[in-house]
Design a protein around this motif. Structure first.
Motif, PDB file in Angstrom:
ATOM      1  N   ALA A  22       0.910  -1.163  -0.007  1.00  0.00           N
ATOM      2  CA  ALA A  22      -0.020   0.005   0.073  1.00  0.00           C
ATOM      3  C   ALA A  22       0.850   1.265   0.075  1.00  0.00           C
ATOM      4  O   ALA A  22       0.503   2.233  -0.504  1.00  0.00           O
ATOM      5  N   ALA A  23       2.114   1.191   0.799  1.00  0.00           N
ATOM      6  CA  ALA A  23       2.707   2.628   0.692  1.00  0.00           C
ATOM      7  C   ALA A  23       3.700   2.788  -0.617  1.00  0.00           C
ATOM      8  O   ALA A  23       3.638   3.733  -1.036  1.00  0.00           O
ATOM      9  N   ARG A  24       3.787   1.482  -1.109  1.00  0.00           N
ATOM     10  CA  ARG A  24       4.430   1.663  -2.624  1.00  0.00           C
ATOM     11  C   ARG A  24       3.232   2.456  -3.645  1.00  0.00           C
ATOM     12  O   ARG A  24       3.857   2.975  -4.499  1.00  0.00           O
ATOM     13  N   LEU A  25       1.915   1.862  -3.443  1.00  0.00           N
ATOM     14  CA  LEU A  25       1.013   2.530  -4.131  1.00  0.00           C
ATOM     15  C   LEU A  25       1.126   3.871  -3.959  1.00  0.00           C
ATOM     16  O   LEU A  25       0.827   4.773  -4.854  1.00  0.00           O
ATOM     17  N   ALA A  26       1.008   4.409  -2.741  1.00  0.00           N
ATOM     18  CA  ALA A  26       1.109   5.652  -2.592  1.00  0.00           C
ATOM     19  C   ALA A  26       2.053   6.475  -3.015  1.00  0.00           C
ATOM     20  O   ALA A  26       1.884   7.482  -3.491  1.00  0.00           O
ATOM     21  N   MET A  27       3.352   6.007  -2.978  1.00  0.00           N
ATOM     22  CA  MET A  27       4.523   6.654  -3.618  1.00  0.00           C
ATOM     23  C   MET A  27       4.387   6.738  -4.878  1.00  0.00           C
ATOM     24  O   MET A  27       4.723   7.856  -5.575  1.00  0.00           O
ATOM     25  N   SER A  28       3.766   5.666  -5.537  1.00  0.00           N
ATOM     26  CA  SER A  28       3.428   5.935  -7.229  1.00  0.00           C
ATOM     27  C   SER A  28       2.458   7.068  -7.546  1.00  0.00           C
ATOM     28  O   SER A  28       2.444   7.718  -8.607  1.00  0.00           O
ATOM     29  N   MET A  29       1.517   7.427  -6.635  1.00  0.00           N
ATOM     30  CA  MET A  29       0.629   8.414  -6.610  1.00  0.00           C
ATOM     31  C   MET A  29       1.011   9.777  -5.891  1.00  0.00           C
ATOM     32  O   MET A  29       0.374  10.807  -6.257  1.00  0.00           O
ATOM     33  N   ARG A  30       2.137  10.045  -5.506  1.00  0.00           N
ATOM     34  CA  ARG A  30       2.512  11.227  -4.748  1.00  0.00           C
ATOM     35  C   ARG A  30       2.617  12.223  -5.684  1.00  0.00           C
ATOM     36  O   ARG A  30       3.157  12.229  -6.628  1.00  0.00           O
ATOM     37  N   PRO A  31       2.115  13.434  -5.144  1.00  0.00           N
ATOM     38  CA  PRO A  31       2.288  14.458  -6.198  1.00  0.00           C
ATOM     39  C   PRO A  31       3.787  15.220  -6.030  1.00  0.00           C
ATOM     40  O   PRO A  31       4.443  14.761  -4.889  1.00  0.00           O
ATOM     41  N   PRO A  32       4.082  15.985  -6.922  1.00  0.00           N
ATOM     42  CA  PRO A  32       5.360  16.638  -6.929  1.00  0.00           C
ATOM     43  C   PRO A  32       5.304  17.568  -5.854  1.00  0.00           C
ATOM     44  O   PRO A  32       4.413  18.182  -5.424  1.00  0.00           O
ATOM     45  N   PRO A  33       6.643  18.256  -5.435  1.00  0.00           N
ATOM     46  CA  PRO A  33       6.542  19.194  -4.493  1.00  0.00           C
ATOM     47  C   PRO A  33       5.864  20.369  -5.130  1.00  0.00           C
ATOM     48  O   PRO A  33       5.870  20.753  -6.403  1.00  0.00           O
ATOM     49  N   GLY A  34       5.323  21.156  -4.544  1.00  0.00           N
ATOM     50  CA  GLY A  34       4.446  22.561  -4.853  1.00  0.00           C
ATOM     51  C   GLY A  34       3.175  22.516  -3.944  1.00  0.00           C
ATOM     52  O   GLY A  34       3.040  22.124  -2.658  1.00  0.00           O
ATOM     53  N   GLY A  35       2.299  23.416  -4.443  1.00  0.00           N
ATOM     54  CA  GLY A  35       0.983  23.689  -3.765  1.00  0.00           C
ATOM     55  C   GLY A  35       0.465  22.400  -3.617  1.00  0.00           C
ATOM     56  O   GLY A  35       0.327  21.374  -4.287  1.00  0.00           O
ATOM     57  N   PRO A  36      -0.566  22.269  -2.667  1.00  0.00           N
ATOM     58  CA  PRO A  36      -1.338  20.943  -2.266  1.00  0.00           C
ATOM     59  C   PRO A  36      -2.161  20.498  -3.459  1.00  0.00           C
ATOM     60  O   PRO A  36      -3.158  21.322  -4.153  1.00  0.00           O
ATOM     61  N   GLN A  37      -2.033  19.439  -3.717  1.00  0.00           N
ATOM     62  CA  GLN A  37      -3.067  18.760  -4.840  1.00  0.00           C
ATOM     63  C   GLN A  37      -3.943  17.782  -4.074  1.00  0.00           C
ATOM     64  O   GLN A  37      -3.818  16.503  -4.098  1.00  0.00           O
ATOM     65  N   ASN A  96       1.076  17.209   4.463  1.00  0.00           N
ATOM     66  CA  ASN A  96       2.542  16.948   3.789  1.00  0.00           C
ATOM     67  C   ASN A  96       2.615  16.049   2.382  1.00  0.00           C
ATOM     68  O   ASN A  96       3.254  16.566   1.570  1.00  0.00           O
ATOM     69  N   TYR A  97       1.878  15.074   2.508  1.00  0.00           N
ATOM     70  CA  TYR A  97       1.773  14.228   1.208  1.00  0.00           C
ATOM     71  C   TYR A  97       1.384  15.048   0.288  1.00  0.00           C
ATOM     72  O   TYR A  97       1.924  14.921  -1.038  1.00  0.00           O
ATOM     73  N   ALA A  98       0.441  15.905   0.227  1.00  0.00           N
ATOM     74  CA  ALA A  98      -0.231  16.645  -0.744  1.00  0.00           C
ATOM     75  C   ALA A  98       0.681  17.686  -1.229  1.00  0.00           C
ATOM     76  O   ALA A  98       0.486  17.933  -2.389  1.00  0.00           O
ATOM     77  N   ARG A  99       1.596  18.120  -0.717  1.00  0.00           N
ATOM     78  CA  ARG A  99       2.542  18.949  -0.922  1.00  0.00           C
ATOM     79  C   ARG A  99       3.933  18.317  -1.654  1.00  0.00           C
ATOM     80  O   ARG A  99       4.976  18.944  -2.041  1.00  0.00           O
ATOM     81  N   GLY A 100       3.752  17.149  -1.646  1.00  0.00           N
ATOM     82  CA  GLY A 100       5.267  16.282  -2.294  1.00  0.00           C
ATOM     83  C   GLY A 100       6.253  16.087  -1.053  1.00  0.00           C
ATOM     84  O   GLY A 100       7.571  15.785  -1.459  1.00  0.00           O
ATOM     85  N   ARG A 101       5.897  16.414   0.192  1.00  0.00           N
ATOM     86  CA  ARG A 101       6.943  16.389   1.273  1.00  0.00           C
ATOM     87  C   ARG A 101       6.957  14.856   1.776  1.00  0.00           C
ATOM     88  O   ARG A 101       6.259  13.882   1.116  1.00  0.00           O
ATOM     89  N   CYS A 102       8.026  14.515   2.418  1.00  0.00           N
ATOM     90  CA  CYS A 102       8.166  13.314   2.770  1.00  0.00           C
ATOM     91  C   CYS A 102       7.747  12.661   4.404  1.00  0.00           C
ATOM     92  O   CYS A 102       7.602  11.599   4.495  1.00  0.00           O
ATOM     93  N   ARG A 103       7.154  13.597   5.075  1.00  0.00           N
ATOM     94  CA  ARG A 103       6.649  13.201   6.316  1.00  0.00           C
ATOM     95  C   ARG A 103       5.133  12.718   6.293  1.00  0.00           C
ATOM     96  O   ARG A 103       4.435  13.500   6.750  1.00  0.00           O
ATOM     97  N   TRP A 104       4.913  11.415   6.050  1.00  0.00           N
ATOM     98  CA  TRP A 104       3.456  10.810   6.024  1.00  0.00           C
ATOM     99  C   TRP A 104       3.755   9.497   5.939  1.00  0.00           C
ATOM    100  O   TRP A 104       4.841   8.986   5.774  1.00  0.00           O
ATOM    101  N   CYS A 105       2.767   8.506   6.405  1.00  0.00           N
ATOM    102  CA  CYS A 105       2.867   7.328   6.454  1.00  0.00           C
ATOM    103  C   CYS A 105       1.389   6.650   6.231  1.00  0.00           C
ATOM    104  O   CYS A 105       0.564   7.153   6.111  1.00  0.00           O
ATOM    105  N   VAL A 106       1.598   5.371   6.039  1.00  0.00           N
ATOM    106  CA  VAL A 106       0.779   4.435   6.005  1.00  0.00           C
ATOM    107  C   VAL A 106       0.532   3.689   7.206  1.00  0.00           C
ATOM    108  O   VAL A 106       1.415   3.039   7.726  1.00  0.00           O
TER     109      VAL A 106
END
Length: 265
Positions: A22-37, A96-106
Motif C-alpha cells: 500500500a505504501a508503494r502504491l501511495a508513493m506511485s501516486m505522490r504529487p510533486p513538490p508544490g502547492g497542495p494537490q 505533507n503528502y499533498a505537497r510532495g513532502r516526505c513526512r507521511w505514512c500508511v
C-alpha cells in the motif's frame, strides 16, 4: 519473553506485507513538490485521491486474508465488525503528502476488543517501517527501539499536533506550558509518526488535543512496547471519536503531564 500468539504473529507479518504494498502504491501516486494537490474536508484537513485508493487496497487485501476480522478506515468508517479489528489511516500526514513532502505514512493497527495489540507504520519516503506486537517489542526497520532517557525538560523535544477542531487559546496554552518547561517545541504534521518518534526516542513527548483512533491505533502498541507512558486515550473517548493524547518518555512524563494538565494512565 513468551512466544507470541501464532494467530497474532501471523497477522502482524501479513499486515506488514500489505502495508508495504500500500505504501508503494501511495508513493506511485505522490504529487510533486508544490502547492497542495488535494481537496479540503475542512480547514487545513486535506483529502487526496490516494487516501481512498490506499484504504480500498488495504481493505480488500485484509478481507481476503482475514474475512472474520473487523475493519475500520478513516475514509470509509467501520465496514466490518469482529473481536479482532483492523484500523487504518491510509495516509497520515496528508497535508505533507499533498505537497510532495516526505513526512507521511500508511498506518495499520490491530485491536483485540478495546485493546491495541499490533501495529505497522510504513513511511516509504523516509525508508522507515515501525512494527510492534503486544508483549514482544517494538521495532524500527527490524531493530528494537525504546523511549528516550531524557529527564531534564530543558533538554527535551516535545511535539504538539495542530487541529482546526481545537480553539486557538487552548492550543496556545499547552504550547506555552511546553516552552515554560524549557523544552524545544516541534510540529511535524503527522500524528502517527510523531508517536512513533516518542517510541523510538527521537521525541520526548507528543501532545494532540483532538485526535482519532485511526491516527493512533498502530502507534499505541509501539509506545507500550517501547516503555513510553500514554494518557488514557481509549478510555477517554478515543474508541468512538476524537480525544486527547499525551505520550512521553517515562523520565519526563510526569513533569510534562502536570505542565499541560493532561493526566497519564
Amino acid at each position: 519473553m513468551t512466544s507470541p500468539s501464532p494467530a497474532l504473529a501471523y497477522r502482524l507479518e501479513a499486515a506488514r506485507a500489505v502495508v508495504h504494498d500500500a505504501a508503494r502504491l501511495a508513493m506511485s501516486m505522490r504529487p510533486p513538490p508544490g502547492g497542495p494537490q488535494a481537496a479540503l474536508k475542512s480547514a487545513q484537513d486535506w483529502l487526496t485521491e490516494t487516501d481512498g485508493a490506499v484504504e480500498a487496497f488495504i481493505a480488500q487485501r485484509m478481507q481476503a486474508l482475514f474475512p472474520d476480522d473487523g475493519f475500520m478506515g478513516e475514509e470509509g468508517g467501520t465496514t466490518r465488525s469482529g473481536s479482532l479489528r483492523w484500523v487504518v489511516d491510509p495516509i497520515d500526514g496528508t497535508s505533507n503528502y499533498a505537497r510532495g513532502r516526505c513526512r507521511w505514512c500508511v498506518s495499520l493497527g490491530l485491536m483485540d476488543g478495546d485493546e491495541p495489540v499490533a501495529g505497522v507504520i510504513d513511511a516509504p519516503a523516509l525508508g522507515e517501517v515501525y512494527t510492534a506486537l503486544r508483549g514482544h517489542g517494538a521495532f524500527l526497520n527490524g531493530r528494537p527501539i525504546q523511549a528516550s532517557s531524557v529527564a531534564d525538560p530543558t533538554r527535551a523535544m516535545i511535539e504538539m499536533g495542530w487541529s482546526g477542531r481545537v480553539p486557538k487559546p487552548v492550543f496556545m496554552d499547552k504550547m506555552d506550558a511546553i516552552m515554560e518547561l524549557g523544552a524545544m517545541p516541534r510540529s511535524g504534521g503527522c500524528g502517527a509518526l510523531a508517536l512513533a518518534d516518542v517510541a523510538s526516542g527521537r521525541l520526548d513527548g507528543y501532545i494532540e488535543i483532538v485526535i482519532n483512533l485511526w491516527d493512533v491505533a498502530a502507534a499505541l502498541p509501539l509506545l507500550m512496547e517501547a516503555g513510553a507512558r500514554v494518557s488514557p486515550f481509549l478510555r477517554d473517548g478515543g474508541l468512538t471519536g476524537g480525544a486527547t493524547i499525551l505520550a512521553a518518555n517515562p523520565h519526563i512524563a510526569d513533569q510534562l503531564a502536570q505542565a499541560v494538565a493532561i493526566p497519564l494512565e
